[in-house]
Design a protein around this motif. Structure first.
Motif, PDB file in Angstrom:
ATOM      1  N   CYS A  13      11.481  -3.968 -17.637  1.00  0.00           N
ATOM      2  CA  CYS A  13      11.013  -3.185 -18.069  1.00  0.00           C
ATOM      3  C   CYS A  13       9.960  -3.124 -18.355  1.00  0.00           C
ATOM      4  O   CYS A  13       9.353  -3.329 -19.937  1.00  0.00           O
ATOM      5  N   GLY A  19      17.705  -6.142 -26.023  1.00  0.00           N
ATOM      6  CA  GLY A  19      18.331  -7.462 -24.907  1.00  0.00           C
ATOM      7  C   GLY A  19      19.767  -6.892 -24.217  1.00  0.00           C
ATOM      8  O   GLY A  19      19.490  -5.373 -24.163  1.00  0.00           O
ATOM      9  N   CYS A  77       9.849  -1.616 -21.771  1.00  0.00           N
ATOM     10  CA  CYS A  77      10.972  -1.978 -23.390  1.00  0.00           C
ATOM     11  C   CYS A  77      10.707  -1.697 -24.524  1.00  0.00           C
ATOM     12  O   CYS A  77       9.120  -2.146 -24.434  1.00  0.00           O
ATOM     13  N   LEU A 132      13.649  -9.863 -25.783  1.00  0.00           N
ATOM     14  CA  LEU A 132      13.477 -10.094 -24.058  1.00  0.00           C
ATOM     15  C   LEU A 132      13.860 -11.640 -24.359  1.00  0.00           C
ATOM     16  O   LEU A 132      14.168 -12.949 -23.227  1.00  0.00           O
ATOM     17  N   SER A 166      22.388  -3.607 -19.455  1.00  0.00           N
ATOM     18  CA  SER A 166      22.204  -2.965 -18.517  1.00  0.00           C
ATOM     19  C   SER A 166      22.553  -2.766 -16.470  1.00  0.00           C
ATOM     20  O   SER A 166      21.956  -2.536 -16.214  1.00  0.00           O
ATOM     21  N   CYS A 172      17.475 -11.397 -22.512  1.00  0.00           N
ATOM     22  CA  CYS A 172      17.401  -9.784 -22.009  1.00  0.00           C
ATOM     23  C   CYS A 172      16.583 -10.618 -19.997  1.00  0.00           C
ATOM     24  O   CYS A 172      15.923 -11.514 -20.234  1.00  0.00           O
ATOM     25  N   LEU A 218      15.381  -8.970 -17.174  1.00  0.00           N
ATOM     26  CA  LEU A 218      14.931  -7.966 -16.868  1.00  0.00           C
ATOM     27  C   LEU A 218      13.322  -8.273 -17.754  1.00  0.00           C
ATOM     28  O   LEU A 218      13.623  -8.638 -18.405  1.00  0.00           O
TER      29      LEU A 218
HETATM   30  S1  SF4 Z   1      16.077  -4.522 -23.165  1.00  0.00           S
HETATM   31 FE1  SF4 Z   1      16.125  -2.923 -21.672  1.00  0.00          FE
HETATM   32  S2  SF4 Z   1      14.822  -1.796 -21.466  1.00  0.00           S
HETATM   33 FE2  SF4 Z   1      13.971  -4.339 -22.582  1.00  0.00          FE
HETATM   34  S3  SF4 Z   1      13.337  -5.352 -20.459  1.00  0.00           S
HETATM   35 FE3  SF4 Z   1      15.891  -5.235 -21.235  1.00  0.00          FE
HETATM   36  S4  SF4 Z   1      16.793  -3.266 -19.814  1.00  0.00           S
HETATM   37 FE4  SF4 Z   1      15.488  -3.556 -20.131  1.00  0.00          FE
END
Ligand code: SF4
Length: 269
Positions: A34, A102, A37, A43, A130, A30, A32
């Protein structure tokens, strides 16, 4: 198309990831970060080795370490074999398959291959995303997605960057594209005390979602601390130290505020 990818879980008989009974495939990786999370093991793109400290509760002195690998490479064929085992349940419940993470769009070519195979089998597909990808990437898989479970978090961009690590500009642009194309989309909003639940953010989210023509239902996902242990195991910093789950009263209050925009709102799931 890509014939293999990295996944970190396959959840059978899922009932909160779209309509009916579903199989949810969790793709690793991922872009992001967050703060809240609850899937930190999803991730990083590559498989990860973690060390777990075990304790014998009766003999307090005894402890030992074991190792576990999170994530593994699987082929499209292997995953489709798992998916096809439950076709009868999808048919009877109007369910299907959900791709989650993810961020599944991070493994675009692999995701494309899986979606393509599902549609060949006439299986309903949902994408839990996302929304953070190029529009070009989104367009590539769009024809094979029946339903988007689209996360929206924070409307003010500087705060979005602070709490997720990325700008929301592309996320908003992609959602507008799905709206213009009438794509069935369910918005999911994590309710994080002091971060996403502020009056200004709730109002801005409501106003923005009202401007879309493909969204009728919104789901609120109340923050919970279930993921904290995973951060410890992964030796990652957990930034939500002092933040507690929202109360039921607070959730109802936000739900009522949001229903005034004309949406059906559900808490959880
Ligand atoms: S999996 Fe979802 S909550 Fe976790 S960092 Fe990625 S977008 Fe954000």
């Amino acid at each position: 198309m890509k014939e293999t990818g990295i996944i970190f879980n396959i959840k059978k008989f899922a009932i909160h990831d779209g309509p009916g009974i579903r199989t949810t495939i969790f793709l690793k990786g991922c872009p992001l970060r967050c703060w809240w999370c609850h899937n930190p093991e999803g991730l990083r793109l590559e498989p990860q080795k973690i060390t777990i400290e075990n304790k014998n509760e009766k003999e307090k002195l005894a402890s030992w370490e074991t190792q576990e690998i999170i994530g593994r490479e699987m082929s499209v064929n292997e995953i489709m074999e798992e998916i096809k085992k439950d076709i009868i349940f999808y048919e009877e419940s109007n369910g299907g398959v959900t791709f989650s993470g993810g961020e599944p769009l991070m493994q675009l070519e692999f995701l494309y291959s899986l979606l393509h195979e599902c549609k060949k089998q006439h299986i309903h597909t949902a994408l839990d995303t996302s929304g953070y990808s190029s529009l070009e990437d989104l367009k590539k898989i769009n024809n094979f997605v029946d339903l988007y479970l689209y996360d929206l978090k924070i409307m003010e961009d500087q705060n979005h960057i602070k709490y997720t690590g990325v700008s929301n500009k592309q996320i908003i642009k992609n959602l507008k594209y799905l709206s213009q194309n009438g794509k069935q989309t369910l918005i999911r909003i994590p309710i994080i005390p002091e971060i996403t639940d502020t009056a200004i953010n709730i109002t801005q989210l409501g106003e923005f979602i009202s401007s879309l023509n493909n969204v009728k239902r919104v789901i609120f996902l109340p923050y919970h601390r279930i993921g904290k242990n995973k951060y410890d195991k992964l030796k990652m910093e957990y930034k939500m130290k002092d933040i507690q789950s929202p109360t039921n009263e607070k959730m109802e209050e936000i739900k009522n505020d949001f229903e005034n925009f004309g949406f059906q709102v559900k808490i959880g799931g």
